[in-house]
Design a protein around this motif. Structure first.
Motif, PDB file in Angstrom:
ATOM      1  N   GLU A 199       0.834  -1.193   0.000  1.00 62.69           N
ATOM      2  CA  GLU A 199       0.000   0.000   0.000  1.00 62.69           C
ATOM      3  C   GLU A 199       0.870   1.245   0.000  1.00 62.69           C
ATOM      4  O   GLU A 199       2.049   1.192   0.343  1.00 62.69           O
ATOM      5  CB  GLU A 199      -0.934   0.030   1.215  1.00 62.69           C
ATOM      6  CG  GLU A 199      -0.223   0.234   2.543  1.00 62.69           C
ATOM      7  CD  GLU A 199      -1.174   0.454   3.706  1.00 62.69           C
ATOM      8  OE1 GLU A 199      -2.386   0.578   3.504  1.00 62.69           O
ATOM      9  OE2 GLU A 199      -0.665   0.509   4.843  1.00 62.69           O
ATOM     10  N   ALA A 200       0.277   2.377  -0.419  1.00 57.29           N
ATOM     11  CA  ALA A 200       0.943   3.671  -0.347  1.00 57.29           C
ATOM     12  C   ALA A 200       0.445   4.381   0.907  1.00 57.29           C
ATOM     13  O   ALA A 200      -0.750   4.631   1.053  1.00 57.29           O
ATOM     14  CB  ALA A 200       0.618   4.496  -1.597  1.00 57.29           C
ATOM     15  N   ARG A 201       1.369   4.712   1.797  1.00 56.39           N
ATOM     16  CA  ARG A 201       0.987   5.350   3.052  1.00 56.39           C
ATOM     17  C   ARG A 201       2.121   6.257   3.524  1.00 56.39           C
ATOM     18  O   ARG A 201       2.803   5.953   4.497  1.00 56.39           O
ATOM     19  CB  ARG A 201       0.671   4.288   4.104  1.00 56.39           C
ATOM     20  CG  ARG A 201      -0.220   4.790   5.245  1.00 56.39           C
ATOM     21  CD  ARG A 201      -0.503   3.674   6.211  1.00 56.39           C
ATOM     22  NE  ARG A 201      -1.398   4.103   7.264  1.00 56.39           N
ATOM     23  CZ  ARG A 201      -1.226   3.812   8.560  1.00 56.39           C
ATOM     24  NH1 ARG A 201      -0.182   3.108   8.942  1.00 56.39           N
ATOM     25  NH2 ARG A 201      -2.091   4.221   9.458  1.00 56.39           N
ATOM     26  N   PRO A 202       2.357   7.370   2.841  1.00 58.08           N
ATOM     27  CA  PRO A 202       3.473   8.253   3.188  1.00 58.08           C
ATOM     28  C   PRO A 202       3.404   8.724   4.638  1.00 58.08           C
ATOM     29  O   PRO A 202       2.339   9.090   5.138  1.00 58.08           O
ATOM     30  CB  PRO A 202       3.290   9.445   2.227  1.00 58.08           C
ATOM     31  CG  PRO A 202       2.492   8.895   1.091  1.00 58.08           C
ATOM     32  CD  PRO A 202       1.585   7.878   1.695  1.00 58.08           C
ATOM     33  N   GLY A 203       4.545   8.687   5.293  1.00 57.58           N
ATOM     34  CA  GLY A 203       4.637   9.160   6.662  1.00 57.58           C
ATOM     35  C   GLY A 203       4.258   8.151   7.717  1.00 57.58           C
ATOM     36  O   GLY A 203       4.309   8.452   8.909  1.00 57.58           O
ATOM     37  N   SER A 204       3.880   6.942   7.321  1.00 65.68           N
ATOM     38  CA  SER A 204       3.494   5.892   8.264  1.00 65.68           C
ATOM     39  C   SER A 204       4.034   4.557   7.782  1.00 65.68           C
ATOM     40  O   SER A 204       4.501   4.434   6.648  1.00 65.68           O
ATOM     41  CB  SER A 204       1.964   5.816   8.409  1.00 65.68           C
ATOM     42  OG  SER A 204       1.437   7.048   8.835  1.00 65.68           O
ATOM     43  N   ALA A 205       3.936   3.563   8.656  1.00 61.74           N
ATOM     44  CA  ALA A 205       4.384   2.224   8.274  1.00 61.74           C
ATOM     45  C   ALA A 205       3.358   1.594   7.339  1.00 61.74           C
ATOM     46  O   ALA A 205       2.209   1.378   7.733  1.00 61.74           O
ATOM     47  CB  ALA A 205       4.572   1.357   9.510  1.00 61.74           C
ATOM     48  N   PRO A 206       3.740   1.286   6.105  1.00 67.85           N
ATOM     49  CA  PRO A 206       2.798   0.643   5.183  1.00 67.85           C
ATOM     50  C   PRO A 206       2.661  -0.846   5.485  1.00 67.85           C
ATOM     51  O   PRO A 206       3.479  -1.430   6.196  1.00 67.85           O
ATOM     52  CB  PRO A 206       3.452   0.868   3.822  1.00 67.85           C
ATOM     53  CG  PRO A 206       4.920   0.878   4.126  1.00 67.85           C
ATOM     54  CD  PRO A 206       5.057   1.511   5.492  1.00 67.85           C
ATOM     55  N   ILE A 207       1.626  -1.443   4.939  1.00 63.38           N
ATOM     56  CA  ILE A 207       1.439  -2.888   5.086  1.00 63.38           C
ATOM     57  C   ILE A 207       2.464  -3.610   4.229  1.00 63.38           C
ATOM     58  O   ILE A 207       2.573  -3.365   3.021  1.00 63.38           O
ATOM     59  CB  ILE A 207       0.009  -3.290   4.671  1.00 63.38           C
ATOM     60  CG1 ILE A 207      -1.000  -2.746   5.690  1.00 63.38           C
ATOM     61  CG2 ILE A 207      -0.113  -4.805   4.549  1.00 63.38           C
ATOM     62  CD1 ILE A 207      -2.445  -2.965   5.286  1.00 63.38           C
ATOM     63  N   THR A 208       3.230  -4.469   4.857  1.00 68.43           N
ATOM     64  CA  THR A 208       4.215  -5.275   4.140  1.00 68.43           C
ATOM     65  C   THR A 208       4.005  -6.738   4.476  1.00 68.43           C
ATOM     66  O   THR A 208       3.412  -7.091   5.504  1.00 68.43           O
ATOM     67  CB  THR A 208       5.657  -4.882   4.523  1.00 68.43           C
ATOM     68  OG1 THR A 208       5.854  -5.164   5.916  1.00 68.43           O
ATOM     69  CG2 THR A 208       5.915  -3.406   4.266  1.00 68.43           C
ATOM     70  N   TRP A 209       4.525  -7.578   3.601  1.00 67.25           N
ATOM     71  CA  TRP A 209       4.467  -9.022   3.852  1.00 67.25           C
ATOM     72  C   TRP A 209       5.675  -9.670   3.205  1.00 67.25           C
ATOM     73  O   TRP A 209       6.077  -9.304   2.098  1.00 67.25           O
ATOM     74  CB  TRP A 209       3.187  -9.622   3.286  1.00 67.25           C
ATOM     75  CG  TRP A 209       2.981 -11.055   3.716  1.00 67.25           C
ATOM     76  CD1 TRP A 209       3.542 -12.171   3.160  1.00 67.25           C
ATOM     77  CD2 TRP A 209       2.177 -11.513   4.807  1.00 67.25           C
ATOM     78  NE1 TRP A 209       3.138 -13.298   3.840  1.00 67.25           N
ATOM     79  CE2 TRP A 209       2.297 -12.927   4.850  1.00 67.25           C
ATOM     80  CE3 TRP A 209       1.368 -10.881   5.742  1.00 67.25           C
ATOM     81  CZ2 TRP A 209       1.640 -13.699   5.790  1.00 67.25           C
ATOM     82  CZ3 TRP A 209       0.716 -11.656   6.674  1.00 67.25           C
ATOM     83  CH2 TRP A 209       0.837 -13.045   6.698  1.00 67.25           C
ATOM     84  N   GLY A 210       6.260 -10.644   3.910  1.00 68.42           N
ATOM     85  CA  GLY A 210       7.404 -11.359   3.365  1.00 68.42           C
ATOM     86  C   GLY A 210       7.415 -12.801   3.807  1.00 68.42           C
ATOM     87  O   GLY A 210       6.545 -13.247   4.565  1.00 68.42           O
TER      88      GLY A 210
END
Length: 310
Positions: A199-210
């Motif tokens: 996701e695009a979420r400038p200034g915050s932690a975006p949703i990531t997955w690995g």
């Protein structure tokens, strides 16, 4: 003639006997009260444990909260965890985490341990986020979608660095890629998308997955993927599978991790890669990647020499 009842004989007052009787009464009362209190404590403790662990609540707690923790703190990797401690009013598990670094660097001696605790009613108590301080990778992820760390600036940084240095970097795309397109991009540059930003979420932690996000998902089937450049479709399937297990009653707890069901469902449903984190890339590779028209920015978080490489 009516017989007269025998007169009632009142024994003489014996102070010592009276004191002994009082002491015996106090002891019996104390033993009785202590026994009742002990029984109540045992019933409360065992009853609370049975209530909290019914229906594999321990497993679900770790499955939901442990994974949410990793999404909330994408700059860290969970190295170990211990489950579960059950107390009369709460249930908890302990996590050991380490900040991600460029491959080949010195190992960190201290890794923070902290506890995620769920109360008797299923709510998450205050999280000790202070033990997981921000890192350069955290800032690089926060900067996605902003004008910080622009291409011309990073080109100059990369030009000053030895090309054989390993790097930890966030690669951001001009337009998000599908999982299959990301595989093609990674294969083209020999990249390793260890964590994908969904996701695009400038200034915050975006949703990531690995791939490391399966730590709390139980035993996963053996992967058929042999190259990390091929992982995104498999990781996206795992992400979607986890999101499908979430229920509406998980919403309050997810919010404690700065997440919510709507964001998670949108990110997993679209499955678009806005960028990725690579821990195994070299400066030489990044010099090529940054010139690709699909790349909006390359954000460096760490560099190091691999002391074991000739």
């Amino acid at each position: 003639m009516t017989e007269q009842p025998e007169p009632l004989l009142i024994p003489e007052f014996d102070p010592k006997a009276t004191r002994r009787a009082i002491r015996r009464g106090i002891r019996r009362t104390a033993v009785l009260v202590l026994g009742v209190l002990t029984a109540l404590v045992l019933v409360a403790t065992l009853g609370s444990a049975l209530i909290q662990t019914r229906g594999d609540r321990e497993g679900r707690m770790v499955h939901v909260l442990g994974t949410a923790l990793q999404i909330a703190k994408p700059a860290y990797t969970v190295t170990s965890w211990t489950c579960c401690r059950t107390e009369p009013l709460s249930m908890s598990f302990t996590v050991t985490a380490a900040p991600m670094r460029a491959h080949g660097g010195f190992a960190l001696q201290s890794r923070p341990d902290f506890t995620v605790r769920q109360n008797l009613f299923g709510g998450v108590e205050e999280l000790p986020w202070a033990q997981l301080a921000n890192t350069t990778l955290t800032q690089a992820l926060f900067n996605m979608g902003t004008q910080l760390q622009r291409k011309p600036d990073i080109r100059q940084v990369l030009a000053r660095l030895p090309q054989d240095m390993n790097a930890l970097a966030v690669v951001e795309f001009e337009r998000p890629l599908t999982a299959d397109s990301l595989v093609g991009f990674a294969q083209q540059y020999g990249a390793c998308p260890e964590k994908v930003v969904y996701e695009a979420r400038p200034g915050s932690a975006p949703i990531t997955w690995g791939s490391d996000m399966t730590t709390f998902l139980g035993v996963a089937p053996m992967s058929q993927v042999t190259r990390c450049s091929d992982l995104p479709p498999e990781d996206l399937a795992a992400f979607r599978s986890w999101v499908k297990t979430l229920r509406q009653h998980d919403e309050p707890n997810l919010r404690r991790f700065d997440l919510n069901l709507a964001r998670l469902r949108k990110a997993s449903g679209e499955g678009l890669a806005y960028g990725y984190v690579d821990q195994l890339v070299t400066v030489k590779q990044l010099r090529k990647i940054i010139e690709d028209r699909q790349v909006r920015a390359v954000r460096l978080a760490d560099v190091t020499f691999d002391l074991e490489r000739p």
